[in-house]
Design a protein around this motif. Structure first.
Motif, PDB file in Angstrom:
ATOM      1  N   VAL A  80       0.887  -1.158   0.000  1.00 41.43           N
ATOM      2  CA  VAL A  80       0.000   0.000   0.000  1.00 41.43           C
ATOM      3  C   VAL A  80       0.926   1.208   0.000  1.00 41.43           C
ATOM      4  O   VAL A  80       1.734   1.380   0.913  1.00 41.43           O
ATOM      5  N   HIS A  82       1.545   5.473  -0.903  1.00 42.60           N
ATOM      6  CA  HIS A  82       0.962   6.800  -1.097  1.00 42.60           C
ATOM      7  C   HIS A  82       1.889   7.665  -1.944  1.00 42.60           C
ATOM      8  O   HIS A  82       3.094   7.745  -1.678  1.00 42.60           O
ATOM      9  N   VAL A 105      -1.703  -1.503  -3.862  1.00 38.93           N
ATOM     10  CA  VAL A 105      -2.664  -0.399  -3.853  1.00 38.93           C
ATOM     11  C   VAL A 105      -1.872   0.896  -3.901  1.00 38.93           C
ATOM     12  O   VAL A 105      -1.007   1.129  -3.057  1.00 38.93           O
ATOM     13  N   ILE A 107      -2.154   4.947  -3.806  1.00 31.11           N
ATOM     14  CA  ILE A 107      -3.018   6.050  -3.409  1.00 31.11           C
ATOM     15  C   ILE A 107      -2.395   7.347  -3.900  1.00 31.11           C
ATOM     16  O   ILE A 107      -1.320   7.739  -3.435  1.00 31.11           O
ATOM     17  N   ALA A 108      -3.043   7.986  -4.850  1.00 33.14           N
ATOM     18  CA  ALA A 108      -2.596   9.268  -5.394  1.00 33.14           C
ATOM     19  C   ALA A 108      -1.166   9.216  -5.919  1.00 33.14           C
ATOM     20  O   ALA A 108      -0.396  10.163  -5.784  1.00 33.14           O
TER      21      ALA A 108
END
Length: 133
Positions: A80, A82, A105, A107-108
């Motif tokens: 995960v 960012h 994953v 994110i942004a």
């Protein structure tokens, strides 16, 4: 919120979730997410040189943290990430994808570049202060 660091919650019988922070952040930026995921997963949340290091230095630091935790011994490894952390993970996986790779994953994550970074790069002294990706 002085709790044990997220990277100490490791149990190689569980899947490993690697939380990768973005530019100008550190592992504390992912602590809330780490606390929630730690109920079901082992968590690794390393500090990466995203402010004054290059992308390759951040990838090397992430790889060292993963190797130290024997990431290949987990049933699955999920990521995960960012923002810039997604670029770091993407590069790591391009160079050395694990056999036990689960989900990733982002994110942004600026997969197609960032207009803000392009603008900031034009500021005098910026490229000397911050390493290019």
């Amino acid at each position: 919120m002085a709790q044990e660091p997220a990277n100490l919650r490791l149990d190689n019988s569980k899947a490993l979730v690697v939380l990768v922070h973005g530019f100008n952040k550190d592992e504390r930026d992912m602590e809330f997410l780490a606390q929630g995921l730690a109920r079901q997963y082992s968590i690794l949340c390393p500090r990466l040189p995203t402010r004054f290091g290059s992308l390759q230095q951040a990838v090397a630091t992430l790889r060292q943290a993963l190797d130290k935790q024997n990431w290949q011994q987990y049933p699955r490894v999920h990521f995960v990430a960012h923002s810039m952390g997604g670029l770091i993970v993407r590069q790591l996986l391009a160079e050395q994808p694990p056999d036990n790779l689960g989900h990733s994953v982002f994110i942004a994550t600026p997969h197609d570049g960032s207009p803000l970074a392009s603008l900031a790069d034009k500021l005098p002294g910026y490229s000397r202060l911050f390493q290019p990706l």
